[in-house]
Every structure is written in structure tokens, then in C-alpha cells.
Design a protein around this motif. Sequence first.
Motif, PDB file in Angstrom:
ATOM      1  N   LEU A 232     -61.410  33.190  21.954  1.00  0.00           N
ATOM      2  CA  LEU A 232     -60.351  32.218  21.650  1.00  0.00           C
ATOM      3  C   LEU A 232     -59.123  32.485  22.514  1.00  0.00           C
ATOM      4  O   LEU A 232     -58.571  31.568  23.120  1.00  0.00           O
ATOM      5  CB  LEU A 232     -59.985  32.285  20.163  1.00  0.00           C
ATOM      6  N   PHE A 233     -58.712  33.727  22.602  1.00  0.00           N
ATOM      7  CA  PHE A 233     -57.569  34.100  23.423  1.00  0.00           C
ATOM      8  C   PHE A 233     -57.818  33.735  24.885  1.00  0.00           C
ATOM      9  O   PHE A 233     -56.973  33.120  25.545  1.00  0.00           O
ATOM     10  CB  PHE A 233     -57.289  35.593  23.259  1.00  0.00           C
ATOM     11  N   GLU A 234     -58.995  34.062  25.372  1.00  0.00           N
ATOM     12  CA  GLU A 234     -59.331  33.769  26.767  1.00  0.00           C
ATOM     13  C   GLU A 234     -59.365  32.265  27.033  1.00  0.00           C
ATOM     14  O   GLU A 234     -58.867  31.786  28.062  1.00  0.00           O
ATOM     15  CB  GLU A 234     -60.671  34.411  27.127  1.00  0.00           C
ATOM     16  N   ALA A 235     -59.933  31.511  26.116  1.00  0.00           N
ATOM     17  CA  ALA A 235     -60.006  30.048  26.283  1.00  0.00           C
ATOM     18  C   ALA A 235     -58.608  29.444  26.358  1.00  0.00           C
ATOM     19  O   ALA A 235     -58.332  28.596  27.218  1.00  0.00           O
ATOM     20  CB  ALA A 235     -60.800  29.425  25.136  1.00  0.00           C
ATOM     21  N   LYS A 236     -57.735  29.890  25.486  1.00  0.00           N
ATOM     22  CA  LYS A 236     -56.368  29.351  25.481  1.00  0.00           C
ATOM     23  C   LYS A 236     -55.618  29.775  26.742  1.00  0.00           C
ATOM     24  O   LYS A 236     -54.896  28.978  27.333  1.00  0.00           O
ATOM     25  CB  LYS A 236     -55.621  29.806  24.219  1.00  0.00           C
TER      26      LYS A 236
ATOM     27  N   ALA B 289     -47.619  30.609  24.815  1.00  0.00           N
ATOM     28  CA  ALA B 289     -48.313  30.597  26.114  1.00  0.00           C
ATOM     29  C   ALA B 289     -47.583  31.378  27.208  1.00  0.00           C
ATOM     30  O   ALA B 289     -48.224  32.024  28.036  1.00  0.00           O
ATOM     31  CB  ALA B 289     -48.558  29.161  26.574  1.00  0.00           C
ATOM     32  N   ARG B 290     -46.277  31.357  27.202  1.00  0.00           N
ATOM     33  CA  ARG B 290     -45.525  32.079  28.247  1.00  0.00           C
ATOM     34  C   ARG B 290     -45.752  33.584  28.184  1.00  0.00           C
ATOM     35  O   ARG B 290     -45.608  34.278  29.184  1.00  0.00           O
ATOM     36  CB  ARG B 290     -44.034  31.771  28.120  1.00  0.00           C
ATOM     37  N   GLU B 291     -46.103  34.079  26.999  1.00  0.00           N
ATOM     38  CA  GLU B 291     -46.306  35.528  26.840  1.00  0.00           C
ATOM     39  C   GLU B 291     -47.700  35.976  27.270  1.00  0.00           C
ATOM     40  O   GLU B 291     -47.937  37.177  27.416  1.00  0.00           O
ATOM     41  CB  GLU B 291     -46.086  35.920  25.370  1.00  0.00           C
ATOM     42  N   TRP B 292     -48.624  35.045  27.457  1.00  0.00           N
ATOM     43  CA  TRP B 292     -50.025  35.401  27.680  1.00  0.00           C
ATOM     44  C   TRP B 292     -50.301  36.062  29.020  1.00  0.00           C
ATOM     45  O   TRP B 292     -51.386  36.593  29.226  1.00  0.00           O
ATOM     46  CB  TRP B 292     -50.915  34.174  27.504  1.00  0.00           C
ATOM     47  N   THR B 293     -49.350  36.029  29.934  1.00  0.00           N
ATOM     48  CA  THR B 293     -49.541  36.678  31.233  1.00  0.00           C
ATOM     49  C   THR B 293     -48.670  37.929  31.379  1.00  0.00           C
ATOM     50  O   THR B 293     -48.664  38.557  32.432  1.00  0.00           O
ATOM     51  CB  THR B 293     -49.224  35.702  32.382  1.00  0.00           C
ATOM     52  N   GLU B 294     -47.949  38.278  30.331  1.00  0.00           N
ATOM     53  CA  GLU B 294     -47.063  39.436  30.408  1.00  0.00           C
ATOM     54  C   GLU B 294     -47.865  40.736  30.493  1.00  0.00           C
ATOM     55  O   GLU B 294     -48.950  40.837  29.915  1.00  0.00           O
ATOM     56  CB  GLU B 294     -46.150  39.491  29.176  1.00  0.00           C
ATOM     57  N   PRO B 295     -47.320  41.738  31.183  1.00  0.00           N
ATOM     58  CA  PRO B 295     -47.986  43.045  31.228  1.00  0.00           C
ATOM     59  C   PRO B 295     -48.130  43.599  29.809  1.00  0.00           C
ATOM     60  O   PRO B 295     -47.224  43.469  28.988  1.00  0.00           O
ATOM     61  CB  PRO B 295     -47.026  43.915  32.055  1.00  0.00           C
TER      62      PRO B 295
END
Length: 198
Positions: free
Chosen positions: A93-97, A171-177
Motif C-alpha cells: 500500500l505504501f509503495e503503491a501510493k 505525500a510530501r513526506e514519502w521521499t524524506e530520508p
Amino acid sequence: MPSTTETLTAERILEATEEVLRRHGPAKATVVDVARALGVSHGSVYRHFRTKAALREAVTKRWLDRTSERLAGIVTAEDRSPEQRLRDWLAALFEAKRHKAGDDPELFATYTVLVDGLGGVVHDHIADLTGQLTRIIAAGAESGDFAVPDPATAARAVFHATGRFHDPGYAREWTEPGIEEEFEAVVALLVRGLRAAG
């Protein structure tokens, strides 16, 4: 422009609508734009979808259903323990989003706007997802892997506890280290909470 001799189907209309939304965004996209992309009259589109709202609802539902369908196979994967299915389901689910947000940010932003106005479609999507989680947790309760008296309540709790990893508002947090480690820590905590006392 597509051939007008090709049969106009709801699926073709939805595909064209996605492209129009990607190009113009939800505020400017019109049924006329969709019809133009298909090489048909807007009346032809209205024969399949009675209103612009119905078309937007259908395209949003289609978008959300892609996630549900992707996850459904994990629910029934009998070759994995309920705990592994739960971990795999949450990770998928996390990966899909994340893929939706990262691979096609224009369309993701468009759907985020559309979803805000379509409470029924979103409610159905969340009910489908929590239903899938319920089945996984119920399997764990039956096998003794999880100690939960009410799998549906536990499923809703797990869904809400992991919201940061699937709610578009984050969504903005999903690429954070460190986001992967944070996700793993939350899932580990939830699994420990669900496990049967040993």
C-alpha cells in the motif's frame, strides 16, 4: 486523434479523461476536451456518463480501484503467514501510493483534488482496504498468530495508525530520508500489538 470507427467504451473514455486531467488539471478539464481527445462529440461521452460529476467519480474510482486490486492478491496468499501478509500488504500500500505520487505528480495532484469532492468514492475505497486488512487479521486470529477479539476493529486501527504512509495528505513526506525506517518501526509496533501472547 483516435479513429472514430473504434468502438467508444466507458474504459476508452476513462483513459482519455485521465490524459485530459493530466494535461489540464481538474479546474480546466471539460467533457468537451475528453470528447475532442477521442474524436467524438461530447454527446457521445454523455451517453456513457450522464454528467461531468459522474465522469469524474468514475475516473477517480478507477484510479483508487487500481490500488485495491493490487493488494487483493496479498490477502489470499495462503503460502504466507498472516503476519507476513499483513507486513507485505502494508508495504505494498505504501509503495503503491508513493509510486502514484512520484511517477505521475500532475495526475496525483489532480486526483487529490477530485477525491476531496467525492466522499462516497473515498469511503468505499477505505471500506475495501479495511475489509482486506480485516481478512488478513481474521486469518491471524484463527491461526493463533494474532490475539484480537474483533478483527474489523483491529483492521481499522492498523489502517489509521499507518495513515502517514498512505494518506495523500502526507505525500510530501514519502521521499524524506528515513521514511522507510519509520514505516518499518510503525509496522513492527503494530505487529507486536496484534501477536498472540507466547
